[in-house]
Scaffold this active site. Structure first.
Site, PDB file in Angstrom:
ATOM      1  N   SER A   1       0.870  -1.226   0.018  1.00 47.46           N
ATOM      2  CA  SER A   1       0.014   0.029  -0.037  1.00 47.46           C
ATOM      3  C   SER A   1       0.874   1.290  -0.118  1.00 47.46           C
ATOM      4  CB  SER A   1      -1.032   0.198   1.313  1.00 47.46           C
ATOM      5  OG  SER A   1      -0.193  -0.099   2.386  1.00 47.46           O
TER       6      SER A   1
ATOM      7  N   GLY B   1       4.926   3.226  -0.891  1.00 49.31           N
ATOM      8  CA  GLY B   1       6.182   3.103  -1.430  1.00 49.31           C
ATOM      9  C   GLY B   1       6.494   2.327  -2.684  1.00 49.31           C
ATOM     10  N   TYR B   2       7.716   1.365  -2.648  1.00 49.11           N
ATOM     11  CA  TYR B   2       7.896   0.572  -3.737  1.00 49.11           C
ATOM     12  C   TYR B   2       6.931  -0.546  -3.675  1.00 49.11           C
ATOM     13  CZ  TYR B   2      12.161   3.002  -4.972  1.00 49.11           C
ATOM     14  OH  TYR B   2      13.239   3.750  -5.669  1.00 49.11           O
TER      15      TYR B   2
ATOM     16  N   GLU C   1      -3.223  -1.227   7.662  1.00 52.17           N
ATOM     17  CA  GLU C   1      -3.667   0.025   7.578  1.00 52.17           C
ATOM     18  C   GLU C   1      -4.941   0.327   8.594  1.00 52.17           C
ATOM     19  OE1 GLU C   1      -1.944   2.347   6.012  1.00 52.17           O
ATOM     20  OE2 GLU C   1      -0.942   1.092   4.575  1.00 52.17           O
TER      21      GLU C   1
ATOM     22  N   ASP D   1      -1.387  -7.722  10.009  1.00 52.05           N
ATOM     23  CA  ASP D   1       0.219  -7.548  10.507  1.00 52.05           C
ATOM     24  C   ASP D   1       0.913  -8.800   9.573  1.00 52.05           C
ATOM     25  OD1 ASP D   1       2.366  -7.499  11.665  1.00 52.05           O
ATOM     26  OD2 ASP D   1       1.903  -7.903  13.500  1.00 52.05           O
TER      27      ASP D   1
ATOM     28  N   TYR E   1      22.754   4.847   7.728  1.00 50.97           N
ATOM     29  CA  TYR E   1      21.867   3.967   6.990  1.00 50.97           C
ATOM     30  C   TYR E   1      22.895   2.578   6.882  1.00 50.97           C
ATOM     31  CZ  TYR E   1      18.354   1.770   4.197  1.00 50.97           C
ATOM     32  OH  TYR E   1      17.297   0.897   3.497  1.00 50.97           O
TER      33      TYR E   1
ATOM     34  N   VAL F   1      10.976   9.555  -2.040  1.00 52.73           N
ATOM     35  CA  VAL F   1      10.471   9.706  -1.016  1.00 52.73           C
ATOM     36  C   VAL F   1       9.350   9.108  -0.534  1.00 52.73           C
ATOM     37  CG1 VAL F   1       9.141  11.948  -0.273  1.00 52.73           C
ATOM     38  CG2 VAL F   1      10.942  12.238  -1.852  1.00 52.73           C
TER      39      VAL F   1
END
Length: 402
Positions: free
Chosen positions: A54, A56-57, A79, A114, A241, A279
């Site tokens: 749902s 980003g990538y 969600e 989950d 990172y 982003v």
């Protein structure tokens, strides 16, 4: 919830509401950028299980798979439903993606659960068995703050910290009126327990558990392929990172690809895919990333590859119509445009040269802020935010009475 005007509210990189129409338009606009195949393969549509579908990538892989290859299958995400506040942005994007699938003649549905829990694996297996059959492609794209280990019951919490030494990172924020602001964040090193906990959340354990669960139920198709998404990034962000706790977790994820491939014993293949910077709701919480991505965008302009473009490349490679672009470690590489030495040299120059007075000229801060706000459905072209909008959108497949 009655229709109302929804405006962005919150602090920093945390917005409390999402705009349903903006989220829906985001999905449609993303699909419009995906080049269609002139002659899709006839016969059975590929069955995909996309974990983290749902945002980003993971969202980009779902939409690109639908628009380019007509995938069927299941997306899993966690969600929050509309209530006193709007639903989460991913709630509305899932609804919009399900509608997109239907418009493309594809049967693709979503499970709100989950993904770390065994209950989600049982539910997913039941849906796949009843509706889709064996899985051809599993895409693993999960970013989460915590995970409860199903075997031990222990809840692990991830942290974003360096390893071995404290670091100071340059950061980018925005004032309430959208003006960019530079700052520095001093971050203490993680403990050994924090590093282990972050790996338990963001490493490869759950990815492998999913493959094992599907295999045990006979739900892996012949020539099954699975990919988990990872990131390397610049030397500028490495201290927090790649050389930090999240980097340790990503290295565990990458090592897991080999373990999964071995467990498949010639009946499938697993890779990690190194994506380029983007982003996303996850990346905005990482110190230094907002500044770095804003500078990268200023250097590259339209050559900055969005997630949808990278998702098309990844689908083409794992499906087999394009050759695999792998490195010496066997990772698929989609980040070569970002890590080009000339690009990195200019980003580095700007990183060190940036001051509060020059940041708006050295970095594309306006683009970054709009990209961030669009994650919640705001600043999306074509949406009239002065109009009331219905926020009580059903979850895909929900036929219960209102």
């Amino acid at each position: 919830m009655a229709s109302r005007v929804i405006t962005p509210s919150g602090r920093g990189f945390l917005l409390l509401d999402s705009h349903p129409a903006g989220c829906e338009r985001t999905v449609r606009d993303l699909a419009a950028t995906v080049p269609r195949l002139s002659a899709p393969a006839p016969g059975r549509r590929p069955v995909a299980l996309i974990i983290g579908s749902s945002a980003g990538y993971g969202l980009a892989m779902t939409v690109a798979g639908l628009a380019r290859y007509g995938i069927t299958g299941l997306g899993i995400c966690l969600e929050k439903a509309p209530g006193r506040r709007t639903g989460t942005a991913g709630w509305y994007r899932a609804a919009a993606t399900a509608a997109l699938a239907s418009s493309l003649g594809s049967d693709f549905t979503f499970l709100n659960a989950d993904a770390f829990g065994d209950e989600a694996k049982d539910q997913a297996a039941a849906i796949l068995t009843a509706r889709y059959g064996r899985v051809d492609y599993l895409v693993y794209s999960v970013a989460a703050p915590r995970r409860t280990d199903p075997d031990t019951g222990i809840t692990h919490t991830s942290v974003l910290k360096p390893l071995g030494r404290a670091v100071t990172m340059r950061t980018l924020g925005f004032s309430s009126d959208g003006e960019p602001a530079l700052a520095e964040a001093a971050i203490e090193p993680a403990t050994a327990d924090e590093e282990a906990a972050t790996t338990a959340v963001m490493g490869g354990a759950d990815w492998q558990r999913w493959v094992t669960a599907l295999a045990a139920r006979g739900l892996l198709a012949p020539e099954f392929r699975t990919v988990a998404l990872t990131y390397i990034g610049s030397e500028l962000t490495a201290p927090i990172y790649r050389e930090g706790t999240i980097g340790a977790a990503k290295m565990d994820l990458e090592a897991t690809a080999g373990a999964i491939t071995k467990s498949l014993d010639g009946a499938g293949q697993a890779w990690t895919c190194v994506n380029g910077a983007a982003v996303t709701q996850a990346s905005t919480h990482i110190p230094g990333i907002a500044l770095y991505v804003s500078l990268l965008r200023a250097v590259l302009g339209d050559a900055f590859q969005p997630p949808a473009e990278q998702a098309v490349q990844l689908w083409d490679q794992i499906i087999g119509i394009a050759p695999l672009d792998t490195d010496s470690s066997g990772r698929i590489r989609l980040d070569r445009w970002e890590l080009d030495p000339a690009v990195q040299a200019e980003v580095t120059r700007r990183w060190h040269a940036a001051t509060p007075e020059t940041i708006a000229t050295l970095a594309d801060t306006g683009w970054f802020r709009s990209q961030f706000r669009s994650l919640h459905g705001f600043d999306v072209p074509g949406i009239d935010y002065a109009l009331p909008v219905e926020a009580d959108i059903r979850w895909p497949g929900d036929k219960s009475p209102v």
